[in-house]
Design an enzyme around this catalytic site. Sequence first.
Site, PDB file in Angstrom:
ATOM      1  N   ASN A   1       5.536 -12.835   5.098  1.00 42.59           N
ATOM      2  CA  ASN A   1       4.592 -11.826   4.630  1.00 42.59           C
ATOM      3  C   ASN A   1       3.939 -12.403   3.383  1.00 42.59           C
ATOM      4  O   ASN A   1       4.581 -12.499   2.341  1.00 42.59           O
ATOM      5  CB  ASN A   1       5.345 -10.522   4.302  1.00 42.59           C
ATOM      6  CG  ASN A   1       4.444  -9.502   3.603  1.00 42.59           C
ATOM      7  OD1 ASN A   1       3.225  -9.658   3.551  1.00 42.59           O
ATOM      8  ND2 ASN A   1       5.060  -8.447   3.066  1.00 42.59           N
TER       9      ASN A   1
ATOM     10  N   LYS B   1       1.607 -11.200   1.594  1.00 43.53           N
ATOM     11  CA  LYS B   1       1.151 -10.203   0.611  1.00 43.53           C
ATOM     12  C   LYS B   1      -0.280 -10.542   0.163  1.00 43.53           C
ATOM     13  O   LYS B   1      -1.057 -11.034   0.978  1.00 43.53           O
ATOM     14  CB  LYS B   1       2.154 -10.124  -0.542  1.00 43.53           C
ATOM     15  CG  LYS B   1       3.588  -9.933  -0.021  1.00 43.53           C
ATOM     16  CD  LYS B   1       4.577  -9.530  -1.058  1.00 43.53           C
ATOM     17  CE  LYS B   1       5.946  -9.326  -0.389  1.00 43.53           C
ATOM     18  NZ  LYS B   1       6.973  -8.859  -1.314  1.00 43.53           N
TER      19      LYS B   1
ATOM     20  N   HIS C   1       5.317  -1.356   4.720  1.00 42.31           N
ATOM     21  CA  HIS C   1       6.026  -2.152   3.700  1.00 42.31           C
ATOM     22  C   HIS C   1       6.212  -1.285   2.452  1.00 42.31           C
ATOM     23  O   HIS C   1       5.365  -0.442   2.133  1.00 42.31           O
ATOM     24  CB  HIS C   1       5.212  -3.406   3.367  1.00 42.31           C
ATOM     25  CG  HIS C   1       5.979  -4.375   2.530  1.00 42.31           C
ATOM     26  ND1 HIS C   1       6.086  -4.234   1.163  1.00 42.31           N
ATOM     27  CD2 HIS C   1       6.693  -5.478   2.868  1.00 42.31           C
ATOM     28  CE1 HIS C   1       6.835  -5.227   0.705  1.00 42.31           C
ATOM     29  NE2 HIS C   1       7.221  -5.988   1.710  1.00 42.31           N
TER      30      HIS C   1
ATOM     31  N   GLU D   1       5.735  -1.873  -0.532  1.00 40.12           N
ATOM     32  CA  GLU D   1       4.615  -1.941  -1.486  1.00 40.12           C
ATOM     33  C   GLU D   1       3.464  -1.032  -1.046  1.00 40.12           C
ATOM     34  O   GLU D   1       2.765  -0.451  -1.878  1.00 40.12           O
ATOM     35  CB  GLU D   1       4.149  -3.405  -1.637  1.00 40.12           C
ATOM     36  CG  GLU D   1       5.186  -4.221  -2.411  1.00 40.12           C
ATOM     37  CD  GLU D   1       5.270  -5.694  -2.020  1.00 40.12           C
ATOM     38  OE1 GLU D   1       4.348  -6.218  -1.370  1.00 40.12           O
ATOM     39  OE2 GLU D   1       6.289  -6.320  -2.380  1.00 40.12           O
TER      40      GLU D   1
ATOM     41  N   GLU E   1      14.365  -3.907   4.259  1.00 42.64           N
ATOM     42  CA  GLU E   1      14.086  -4.589   2.989  1.00 42.64           C
ATOM     43  C   GLU E   1      14.492  -3.701   1.816  1.00 42.64           C
ATOM     44  O   GLU E   1      13.725  -2.819   1.411  1.00 42.64           O
ATOM     45  CB  GLU E   1      12.590  -4.892   2.874  1.00 42.64           C
ATOM     46  CG  GLU E   1      12.054  -5.779   3.972  1.00 42.64           C
ATOM     47  CD  GLU E   1      10.785  -6.508   3.537  1.00 42.64           C
ATOM     48  OE1 GLU E   1      10.752  -7.718   3.703  1.00 42.64           O
ATOM     49  OE2 GLU E   1       9.859  -5.875   3.016  1.00 42.64           O
TER      50      GLU E   1
ATOM     51  N   GLY F   1      11.345  -9.760  -4.202  1.00 42.13           N
ATOM     52  CA  GLY F   1      10.688 -10.500  -5.272  1.00 42.13           C
ATOM     53  C   GLY F   1      11.510 -10.580  -6.549  1.00 42.13           C
ATOM     54  O   GLY F   1      10.998 -10.965  -7.600  1.00 42.13           O
TER      55      GLY F   1
ATOM     56  N   SER G   1      14.118 -11.587  -0.928  1.00 46.04           N
ATOM     57  CA  SER G   1      14.575 -12.861  -1.507  1.00 46.04           C
ATOM     58  C   SER G   1      15.281 -13.775  -0.498  1.00 46.04           C
ATOM     59  O   SER G   1      16.224 -14.472  -0.843  1.00 46.04           O
ATOM     60  CB  SER G   1      15.452 -12.599  -2.732  1.00 46.04           C
ATOM     61  OG  SER G   1      14.730 -11.874  -3.720  1.00 46.04           O
TER      62      SER G   1
HETATM   63  P1  13P Z   1      10.470 -11.740  -1.204  1.00 47.39           P
HETATM   64  O1  13P Z   1      10.963 -12.617  -0.085  1.00 47.39           O
HETATM   65  O2  13P Z   1       9.454 -12.399  -2.072  1.00 47.39           O
HETATM   66  O3  13P Z   1      11.595 -11.092  -1.939  1.00 47.39           O
HETATM   67  O4  13P Z   1       9.673 -10.535  -0.485  1.00 47.39           O
HETATM   68  C1  13P Z   1      10.276  -9.838   0.541  1.00 47.39           C
HETATM   69  C2  13P Z   1       9.260  -8.994   1.206  1.00 47.39           C
HETATM   70  O5  13P Z   1       8.818  -7.999   0.663  1.00 47.39           O
HETATM   71  C3  13P Z   1       8.792  -9.414   2.538  1.00 47.39           C
HETATM   72  O6  13P Z   1       8.051  -8.402   3.145  1.00 47.39           O
END
Ligand code: 13P
Length: 250
Positions: free
Chosen positions: A10, A12, A95, A97, A167, A173, A213
Amino acid sequence: MARKILAAGNWKMNETPSETKALIAEMVKTCASDTVDVLLCVPAIDIPAAVEAAKGSNIQIGAENMYFEESGAFTGEISPAMLVDAGVKYVIIGHSERRQYFAETDQTVNKKVLKALEHGLVPVMCCGETLEQREQGVTMDWIRQQVKIGLNGVTPEDAKKVIIAYEPIWAIGTGKTATSDQAEEVCKGIRDLLRELYGDDVAETTRVLYGGSVKPANAAELFAKEDIDGGLVGGASLKASFGDIVNYAK
Ligand code: 13P
């Protein structure tokens, strides 16, 4: 059980179309695999460049979001038909976010999941708890509610196509990965819920991913768990070394 591992990225809000072209040209080499499915979900504007750069390779291209209406006066949104026409097969839905910054709810997630399936797109439906919820001991209640509402009205046949990504928000992150046992516990809980809702066939077929992560150093341990069928990877999918996650077994 023959669920194929999926390494999904992903991106982002990262990479311009030109950067996309260059990065995928490298990833075509590093992410080659016969045994693991590879998916990169990229920003909408990068989709044409990504589809072109991935052509002829094992990398599939997905979107990070879509709207739940067919067309019309929804300024700034992208329809499922647009994604399909652009060569997209998968779309991330809900997601954390999107939920946090763009006011998505379990109800809009459900509408998007149904609409994606109607257009033959595979939804990668996300769920996950906050640190506070984990500490309050309501993780599984929360996840069950998110998944149950997200799949409301989805037929058993379609439920098999859906990919569910667990997640934990506190692991995204932050560099703080859930332990493989914590991740397995929730992914198994999701599979148990699928069994309750749809029966064994769906529960044993539907892929459940872990995200938060994931990196080359922890992928093998996570993917070895019985109920974890791969990863949804943020930061580590922005480098050609994403291939080390794809080839985790080597
Ligand atoms: P990270 O792998 O950067 O922690 O992000 C996970 C994520 O939100 C994937 O959709």
